[in-house]
Design a protein around this motif. Structure first.
Motif, mmCIF file in Angstrom:
data_model
loop_
_atom_site.group_PDB
_atom_site.id
_atom_site.type_symbol
_atom_site.label_atom_id
_atom_site.label_comp_id
_atom_site.label_asym_id
_atom_site.label_seq_id
_atom_site.Cartn_x
_atom_site.Cartn_y
_atom_site.Cartn_z
ATOM 1 N N LEU A 399 -42.959 -25.742 -52.006
ATOM 2 C CA LEU A 399 -43.376 -26.093 -53.365
ATOM 3 C C LEU A 399 -42.459 -25.366 -54.338
ATOM 4 N N THR A 400 -41.880 -26.113 -55.253
ATOM 5 C CA THR A 400 -40.965 -25.536 -56.237
ATOM 6 C C THR A 400 -41.238 -26.133 -57.610
ATOM 7 N N ARG A 401 -41.354 -25.283 -58.603
ATOM 8 C CA ARG A 401 -41.346 -25.765 -59.985
ATOM 9 C C ARG A 401 -39.944 -25.553 -60.532
ATOM 10 N N GLU A 402 -39.316 -26.661 -60.907
ATOM 11 C CA GLU A 402 -37.974 -26.575 -61.460
ATOM 12 C C GLU A 402 -38.027 -26.742 -62.969
ATOM 13 N N VAL A 403 -37.365 -25.833 -63.655
ATOM 14 C CA VAL A 403 -37.278 -25.880 -65.111
ATOM 15 C C VAL A 403 -35.803 -25.759 -65.494
ATOM 16 N N SER A 404 -35.339 -26.668 -66.328
ATOM 17 C CA SER A 404 -33.959 -26.595 -66.816
ATOM 18 C C SER A 404 -33.929 -27.113 -68.243
ATOM 19 N N GLY A 405 -32.808 -26.897 -68.903
ATOM 20 C CA GLY A 405 -32.700 -27.404 -70.265
ATOM 21 C C GLY A 405 -31.705 -26.612 -71.081
ATOM 22 N N CYS A 406 -31.692 -26.916 -72.375
ATOM 23 C CA CYS A 406 -30.782 -26.265 -73.306
ATOM 24 C C CYS A 406 -31.506 -25.998 -74.625
ATOM 25 N N SER A 407 -31.058 -24.968 -75.289
ATOM 26 C CA SER A 407 -31.512 -24.666 -76.640
ATOM 27 C C SER A 407 -30.256 -24.475 -77.481
ATOM 28 N N ASN A 408 -29.916 -25.497 -78.257
ATOM 29 C CA ASN A 408 -28.691 -25.487 -79.047
ATOM 30 C C ASN A 408 -29.039 -25.268 -80.510
ATOM 31 N N SER A 409 -28.308 -24.371 -81.144
ATOM 32 C CA SER A 409 -28.674 -24.040 -82.520
ATOM 33 C C SER A 409 -27.437 -23.857 -83.376
ATOM 34 N N THR A 410 -27.607 -24.155 -84.656
ATOM 35 C CA THR A 410 -26.597 -23.856 -85.667
ATOM 36 C C THR A 410 -27.281 -23.081 -86.784
ATOM 37 N N SER A 411 -26.521 -22.204 -87.392
ATOM 38 C CA SER A 411 -27.067 -21.386 -88.460
ATOM 39 C C SER A 411 -26.006 -21.226 -89.541
ATOM 40 N N LYS A 412 -26.411 -21.446 -90.789
ATOM 41 C CA LYS A 412 -25.522 -21.270 -91.933
ATOM 42 C C LYS A 412 -26.199 -20.298 -92.902
ATOM 43 N N ALA A 441 -33.609 -28.833 -78.718
ATOM 44 C CA ALA A 441 -34.056 -28.335 -77.418
ATOM 45 C C ALA A 441 -34.366 -29.487 -76.481
ATOM 46 N N LYS A 442 -34.036 -29.271 -75.231
ATOM 47 C CA LYS A 442 -34.381 -30.211 -74.174
ATOM 48 C C LYS A 442 -34.913 -29.418 -72.997
ATOM 49 N N VAL A 443 -36.043 -29.854 -72.457
ATOM 50 C CA VAL A 443 -36.662 -29.165 -71.329
ATOM 51 C C VAL A 443 -36.993 -30.193 -70.251
ATOM 52 N N ASN A 444 -36.532 -29.908 -69.046
ATOM 53 C CA ASN A 444 -36.903 -30.681 -67.864
ATOM 54 C C ASN A 444 -37.805 -29.801 -67.014
ATOM 55 N N ASN A 445 -38.947 -30.323 -66.617
ATOM 56 C CA ASN A 445 -39.929 -29.483 -65.933
ATOM 57 C C ASN A 445 -40.782 -30.339 -65.010
ATOM 58 N N GLY A 446 -40.932 -29.897 -63.786
ATOM 59 C CA GLY A 446 -41.792 -30.622 -62.863
ATOM 60 C C GLY A 446 -41.913 -29.921 -61.522
ATOM 61 N N LEU A 447 -42.849 -30.429 -60.700
ATOM 62 C CA LEU A 447 -43.094 -29.878 -59.377
ATOM 63 C C LEU A 447 -42.381 -30.704 -58.321
ATOM 64 N N ILE A 448 -41.852 -30.020 -57.312
ATOM 65 C CA ILE A 448 -41.217 -30.653 -56.161
ATOM 66 C C ILE A 448 -41.875 -30.063 -54.921
ATOM 67 N N PHE A 449 -42.390 -30.913 -54.056
ATOM 68 C CA PHE A 449 -43.092 -30.421 -52.871
ATOM 69 C C PHE A 449 -42.106 -30.180 -51.731
ATOM 70 N N ASP A 450 -41.217 -29.253 -52.014
ATOM 71 C CA ASP A 450 -40.201 -28.826 -51.061
ATOM 72 C C ASP A 450 -39.580 -27.539 -51.615
ATOM 73 N N THR A 451 -38.738 -26.898 -50.825
ATOM 74 C CA THR A 451 -38.031 -25.714 -51.298
ATOM 75 C C THR A 451 -36.671 -26.144 -51.823
ATOM 76 N N VAL A 452 -36.439 -25.878 -53.115
ATOM 77 C CA VAL A 452 -35.251 -26.391 -53.796
ATOM 78 C C VAL A 452 -34.512 -25.236 -54.465
ATOM 79 N N TYR A 453 -33.171 -25.312 -54.420
ATOM 80 C CA TYR A 453 -32.314 -24.335 -55.082
ATOM 81 C C TYR A 453 -31.471 -25.042 -56.143
#
Length: 761
Positions: A399-412, A441-453
């Protein structure tokens, strides 16, 4: 609750020293020749000023003081600055956890913003990964305490730390320095400069290779034939600088630096035996177990360009542009056993570009700093929370919860700050900064019923399935703007004594939850309002006494909680602005030059921090309630002090510098919500002796650190469930996430001794 107990420390000694009358010390006479204080120059207000004329709480540690105390890494600077915490974060060697006056950020995940800004020659480091800097060719380190929202901008609500290097001049130089020490420490540093055109064009360089065996080891490992050193060090760093001064009015600096940290991932110390496998509490706090690879890598690289034009004696224009990137694949074994109960392989990948244009001007009775600032950053990452044993109990291969994504920002931002002298006694400082922040922001998140790297080959033989394994749950953007003022008044009682009072505001950027499971809204910025009263003073030219009293209000703190959505009936667990805390404290810094040979130093910080309210909602009734009694301001001892002495001896064999210091930290919690880990008060004793040859070419130093071999926690993980009726009773803990009683501590360095020898050509 787990508490690490230490010996009682001499608090009364520090308090007595802090309260000692400045005038009585200054009047003290000695039969030896009287010593005098040295002038300290700082750049805290983005211009070179005398420390005693700056109405800001700032500590400056120069290159010579750093060397003579054997200080080689940024985190060791915390002992010289009151109410300051600088630690390596949990399972890493080079990710920083920074808190000043109870304000910081513990979670280093992309998307979360720091509360203390880190700067290298005015270049902002946006991410904590790689911010535990090894000191190479540094002129001084400055620690600015309190919000710096006007001159430094967002994410400096606790303060700022500046790594300052020196402009080149003079003849060609080459410095070679080697260090050997405990745990097979072997360091080599080479720095120097070469004038290509005398007094006009210089190239400077620095190289360092820093190596040490581990303080402990991984006692068992699920993977064969891997390095089992724990808390080891394997760092290589390089720096090249080109400086050009075509005229007296123009200066250009082009700089490149790169660091590669291949130290092993840190394994934590199990404070409780595992319920699922044979993993008892180890004998040494530096020993661990693991089911993960022990390799770890942090790669940092940056370029910067500085250009300065002295338009006149009173006006200068300065530009600083920089590009930095970092890449860090890492392995964090949360459960620290040889089976995959809770393993987290992760990748951090960051890029940033900054531009700043600064105009400085001064007149007969005023001076001004102003500027324009632009920041563009991409912070991305991925982690797998591998809960294999839990998956097997459910009949799945893992069982693996995989989370990935980006947080991109600009500031002036645009800022201006000026000081105006009404007469030779009274002056006023006013400043303001306006910032526009945008974040995607983009977030990918979910469960995988296996061992994942994260990638194929992460462990031997592993092949990652192709394509996206989890869905995108959040893809959104948000904009914020903020006006952050500063106002102060100064009274020059005499040429050596200044009193000041100031108000300052800072903000930490709003953000999206990087672990979001649904399309939740962003959290607003956090805001800190601070009021300070201080004194900068020198007495009889041999005693410096600087005192600051402060109070701050930290509002809209960002935490995960159950919060209403579009309606009061729509309750979801998400990131929101639910907390408010306050801190009141005092900081005292004393330097006494007793004779030409003997000097004494003390820094003392006291802080009273607490949460006033933390709002949550009952998911059943929808009613709001305050849970602030479950929160504590983390990584913030109520008392910190450092007592030091330096004695210089001048002989026909060369000059000898002998010093020692005792650094005390009061007890503190490791976590803010429901902390089960508390470090009791402890003290560290350090001594050193440095020798300089009569011709100034050779030097040698012998340094002992943590001589009493104190054991103290600097980080941890808690994934256990305490009994609500007896939360402090360890025997009643039940398993947490992953199905085990995961309660982990990470510890500061043990006793070490090192010998450094240097030669300057």
């Amino acid at each position: 609750m787990i508490k690490l107990n230490q010996k009682i420390t001499p608090v009364t000694l520090a308090v007595s020293l802090a309260l000692l009358s400045a005038s009585s010390i200054a009047a003290e006479q000695t039969t030896q020749a009287k010593g005098e204080l040295e002038r300290i120059e700082v750049t805290a207000r983005k211009t070179v000023e005398n420390l005693q004329e700056v109405p800001v709480a700032v500590t400056s540690i120069g290159a010579q003081e750093l060397a003579e105390n054997g200080i080689s890494v940024m985190t060791e600077v915390q002992q010289f600055s009151p109410n300051t915490t600088l630690q390596a974060s949990r399972g890493t060697n080079s990710t920083i956890t920074a808190f000043i006056r109870g304000v910081g950020q513990q979670d280093p995940l992309w998307g979360y913003e720091p509360g203390v800004g880190i700067y290298i020659d005015d270049v902002y480091l946006a991410r904590p990964q790689g911010a535990v800097l090894d000191l190479l060719d540094v002129q001084q380190i400055e620690v600015l305490r309190g919000p710096q929202g006007t001159l430094y901008g967002k994410n400096t609500i606790g303060g700022a730390i500046k790594y300052v290097t020196k402009e080149m001049s003079g003849d060609a130089t080459l410095n070679v320095q080697g260090t050997v020490g405990s745990y097979n420490q072997k360091d080599l540093k080479i720095t120097g400069q070469l004038p290509l055109v005398d007094e006009k064009l210089y190239v400077g360089f620095g190289f360092a290779t820093l190596n040490r065996d581990g303080f402990g080891s991984f006692l068992t490992s699920d993977l064969d034939n891997q390095d089992r050193e724990n808390y080891n060090k394997d760092v290589t760093a390089a720096r090249v600088t080109l400086e050009y001064t075509p005229t007296d009015d123009l200066f250009f600096r082009l700089a490149w630096d790169k660091t590669e940290d291949k130290s092993n991932a840190k394994g934590g110390y199990r404070l409780l035996p595992s319920l699922l496998t044979n993993a008892p509490v180890p004998d040494s706090v530096y020993d661990s177990y693991t089911s993960m690879p022990t390799w770890n890598k942090v790669e940092l690289e940056g370029y910067s360009l500085t250009a300065r034009w002295d338009i006149s004696n009173n006006t200068s224009l300065k530009y600083v542009g920089a590009s930095r990137e970092s890449y860090s694949p890492t392995n964090i074994d949360f459960d620290n056993t040889s089976i995959r109960i809770f393993d987290v392989p992760a990748i951090y990948d960051d890029e940033q570009t900054t531009h700043e244009l600064q105009l400085n001007h001064q007149g007969d009775n005023y001076k001004m700093v102003s500027g324009l600032y632009y920041y563009d950053g991409q912070s991305c990452g991925q982690f797998e929370a591998i809960l294999e044993e839990l998956g097997k109990s459910l009949g799945a291969p893992g069982l693996t919860r995989e989370v990935s994504g980006c947080s991109n920002s600009t500031s002036k931002a645009a800022y201006i700050q000026g000081s105006y002298d009404f007469d030779d006694k009274w002056s006023m400082t006013l400043g303001a900064r306006y910032t526009q922040d945008s974040k995607e922001a983009k977030v990918n998140n979910g469960l995988i019923f296996d061992t994942v790297y994260p990638e194929s080959g992460w462990v031997p033989g592993y092949v990652r399935p192709e394509g996206d394994l989890v869905p995108t749950v959040l893809d959104d953007s948000e904009d914020w703007s903020r006006f952050t003022p500063r106002a102060g008044i100064e009274y020059q009682y005499s040429s050596d004594i200044m009193f000041f009072a100031s108000y300052a505001q800072g903000f930490k950027s709003g953000t999206f939850n990087p672990r979001a499971t649904t399309a939740e809204p962003a959290a607003r910025p956090e805001v800190v309002d601070s009021i300070e009263f201080g004194m900068k003073s020198e007495w009889n030219n041999n005693l410096r006494a600087n005192v600051t009293v402060f109070t701050l209000d930290h509002k809209d703190r960002q935490y995960i909680s159950v919060l209403p959505g579009d309606s009061a009936a729509d309750l979801n667990q998400r990131l929101g602005n639910i907390g408010e805390s306050t801190s009141d404290g005092v900081e005292v810094e004393l330097s006494y030059v007793a004779t030409e040979s003997l000097s004494l130093d003390a820094s003392i910080g006291y802080i009273d921090s607490s949460f006033d309210n933390v709002i949550d909602y009952d998911p059943t009734t929808g009613e709001a309630f305050d849970k602030s009694d479950r929160f504590s301001v983390s990584n913030t001892p109520d008392l910190t002090f450092n007592l030091g002495a330096t004695y210089r001896m001048y002989t026909d064999m060369g000059d000898f510098v002998m010093n020692g210091n005792y650094y005390h930290r009061g007890d503190y919690s490791l976590f803010e919500e429901d902390s089960l880990l508390t470090q009791d008060a402890y003290g560290i004793l350090n001594v050193g002796i440095t020798w300089y040859s009569t011709d100034g070419q050779w030097s040698a130093g012998l340094y002992g650190k943590n001589l009493t071999d104190e054991q103290y926690m600097i980080g941890g993980y808690q994934f256990v469930t305490p009994d609500p009726t007896a939360p402090a009773d360890v025997s009643k803990y039940t398993p947490g996430l992953g199905g085990d009683n995961t309660l982990i501590g990470y510890y500061g360095d043990p006793r070490t001794v090192s010998l450094t020898v240097g030669y300057s050509f």
